[in-house]
Design a protein around this motif. Structure first.
Motif, PDB file in Angstrom:
ATOM      1  N   UNK A   1      -5.088  12.404   4.396  1.00  0.00           N
ATOM      2  CA  UNK A   1      -4.486  11.773   5.568  1.00  0.00           C
ATOM      3  C   UNK A   1      -4.782  10.270   5.555  1.00  0.00           C
ATOM      4  N   UNK A   2      -3.716   9.480   5.595  1.00  0.00           N
ATOM      5  CA  UNK A   2      -3.868   8.030   5.663  1.00  0.00           C
ATOM      6  C   UNK A   2      -3.356   7.543   7.006  1.00  0.00           C
ATOM      7  N   UNK A   3      -4.013   6.553   7.565  1.00  0.00           N
ATOM      8  CA  UNK A   3      -3.474   5.916   8.776  1.00  0.00           C
ATOM      9  C   UNK A   3      -3.264   4.440   8.464  1.00  0.00           C
ATOM     10  N   UNK A   4      -2.025   3.995   8.576  1.00  0.00           N
ATOM     11  CA  UNK A   4      -1.690   2.599   8.269  1.00  0.00           C
ATOM     12  C   UNK A   4      -1.222   1.888   9.528  1.00  0.00           C
ATOM     13  N   UNK A   5      -1.472   0.592   9.588  1.00  0.00           N
ATOM     14  CA  UNK A   5      -0.900  -0.207  10.671  1.00  0.00           C
ATOM     15  C   UNK A   5       0.532  -0.559  10.305  1.00  0.00           C
ATOM     16  N   UNK A   6       1.466  -0.181  11.172  1.00  0.00           N
ATOM     17  CA  UNK A   6       2.864  -0.525  10.928  1.00  0.00           C
ATOM     18  C   UNK A   6       3.243  -1.807  11.642  1.00  0.00           C
TER      19      UNK A   6
ATOM     20  N   UNK B   1       0.807  -1.232   0.000  1.00  0.00           N
ATOM     21  CA  UNK B   1       0.000   0.000   0.000  1.00  0.00           C
ATOM     22  C   UNK B   1       0.839   1.281   0.000  1.00  0.00           C
ATOM     23  N   UNK B   2       1.935   1.265   0.753  1.00  0.00           N
ATOM     24  CA  UNK B   2       2.702   2.494   0.975  1.00  0.00           C
ATOM     25  C   UNK B   2       3.163   3.172  -0.327  1.00  0.00           C
TER      26      UNK B   2
ATOM     27  N   UNK C   1       2.763   7.857  -4.055  1.00  0.00           N
ATOM     28  CA  UNK C   1       2.751   8.334  -5.444  1.00  0.00           C
ATOM     29  C   UNK C   1       1.543   9.227  -5.721  1.00  0.00           C
ATOM     30  N   UNK C   2       0.437   8.972  -5.003  1.00  0.00           N
ATOM     31  CA  UNK C   2      -0.798   9.700  -5.331  1.00  0.00           C
ATOM     32  C   UNK C   2      -1.105  10.853  -4.371  1.00  0.00           C
ATOM     33  N   UNK C   3      -0.194  11.157  -3.487  1.00  0.00           N
ATOM     34  CA  UNK C   3      -0.445  12.259  -2.544  1.00  0.00           C
ATOM     35  C   UNK C   3      -0.471  13.598  -3.285  1.00  0.00           C
TER      36      UNK C   3
END
Length: 378
Positions: A112-117, A81-82, A87-89
């Motif tokens: 704003x994206x929130x991802x699980x690291x 996903x990252x 690329x699309x920000x």
């Protein structure tokens, strides 16, 4: 961990390390990209345990600020996903921040994206290679050496050692050799300022292809270090680490004939396009076989015959022709690959008979050699 970074810089680093990330790695965490923030800059790492790539983005360079407001820390983010998110920000800068629960917030403009690291401590430590035993080579020269040899590695896993390129450094000459047992490609270059010697270092062809894509054509040098099972290619902001293949590479020097019975010199582009045309009717056959016949007054006939489809013949003029008359058949694909790898206007081709390997070299340059086994056509 927290920092604000130029999006373009981040994209190019992510693209580099992604070349090492596998969707089905041995260790699950290797599906991610490791991000490490230190006060002097950001390091991204991707690995599939065979190849590992580290890309470094300095805090500032040549007066340009790449990264600011750095709070040190590290995290692993899903490579699935990252890269697409970055690329699309919308904006030119990206803010990345992680909290103690391994939640990572990626902000740019109003997005704003929130991802699980994942915990970076679980990411395998890359082996460190002592760089005392190392030598340097210009990047463009290394890229040329890869391009002129790597296409000849074997794609068959039956002899794994042949899926790599053999590197040899002795008497200040670095030599690359690749063979799939039907053809061979070799290139050598002088290396100054090193007393280092090694042989039987075999780097997977896949690794060299990826390295070639990542290295940007430039005047800079790449530092190469070798240990017993790893090789490290290092430029200013990139570490490319590959495992080596186990086993002994075959002794290829004895394959190269000492004497020749027929020798021709031809214009490379002319021969290449003639063989390319002749191969149009040879597609049905497994080997795309084309025949070369020497004729009177320095003419060479290139032909191909496919009983169901038809035949093609074309003549070209040799710059020079000496020795016995010759009829020989070979794979047009192998010949085209070899001629494309030789970036010289004229080539010399030396034959030792219709059923013996023949050697192609640029005229007046012995550092590049291509050898091809002919095909029986009766």
């Amino acid at each position: 961990m927290k920092f604000i970074i130029q999006r373009e810089q981040l994209i190019s680093s992510v693209q580099n390390v992604m070349k090492a990330v596998s969707s089905r790695p041995v260790i699950p965490i290797l599906t991610g990209i490791k991000i490490e923030a230190k006060e002097h800059g950001i390091t991204l790492t991707g690995s599939d345990s065979d190849v590992s790539i580290e890309s470094y983005i300095p805090r500032e360079e040549d007066g340009n600020v790449n990264v600011e407001q750095i709070e040190e820390g590290n995290i692993v983010l899903q490579a699935k996903y990252f890269p697409d998110i970055v690329r699309k920000l919308p904006e030119k800068t990206v803010e990345i921040e992680s909290d103690p629960n391994l939640k990572v917030t990626i902000r740019s403009g109003k997005a704003e994206f929130i991802l699980n690291g994942q915990d970076a401590d679980e990411y395998p430590q890359l082996p460190t290679i002592q760089t005392d035993d190392s030598f340097e080579i210009p990047i463009d020269l290394l890229k040329g050496m890869i391009k002129q040899t790597v296409f000849a590695v074997s794609t068959m896993e039956t002899r794994p050692i042949l899926t790599g390129v053999n590197l040899n450094l002795s008497n200040n000459v670095l030599k690359f050799v690749a063979t799939d047992s039907h053809r061979l490609a070799s290139r050598e270059v002088p290396i100054s300022n090193t007393n280092l010697e090694f042989k039987n270092i075999v780097v997977p062809g896949k690794s060299l292809n990826e390295l070639n894509k990542i290295l940007v054509d430039s005047e800079e040098t790449v530092e190469i270090s070798v240990t017993n099972n790893q090789i490290l290619f290092r430029t200013k902001y990139l570490n490319f680490l590959s495992r080596l293949l186990d086993g002994n590479y075959p002794e290829t020097a004895r394959l190269i004939p000492e004497q020749y019975k027929t020798q021709i010199q031809v214009k490379t582009k002319e021969l290449l396009s003639t063989i390319d045309r002749a191969s149009l009717l040879a597609k049905e056959e497994r080997n795309n076989v084309v025949r070369l016949t020497t004729q009177e007054s320095q003419l060479i006939e290139i032909s191909s015959n496919s009983p169901e489809i038809g035949n093609v013949t074309e003549e070209i003029m040799a710059q020079l022709m000496e020795g016995e008359e010759l009829k020989i058949s070979f794979s047009s694909k192998y010949m085209i690959d070899a001629l494309k790898a030789i970036e010289y206007d004229e080539v010399s081709i030396a034959f030792t008979g219709a059923m013996r390997p023949f050697v192609i070299r640029p005229v007046n340059d012995d550092s590049i050699l291509q050898l091809i086994l002919p095909v029986r056509t009766y």
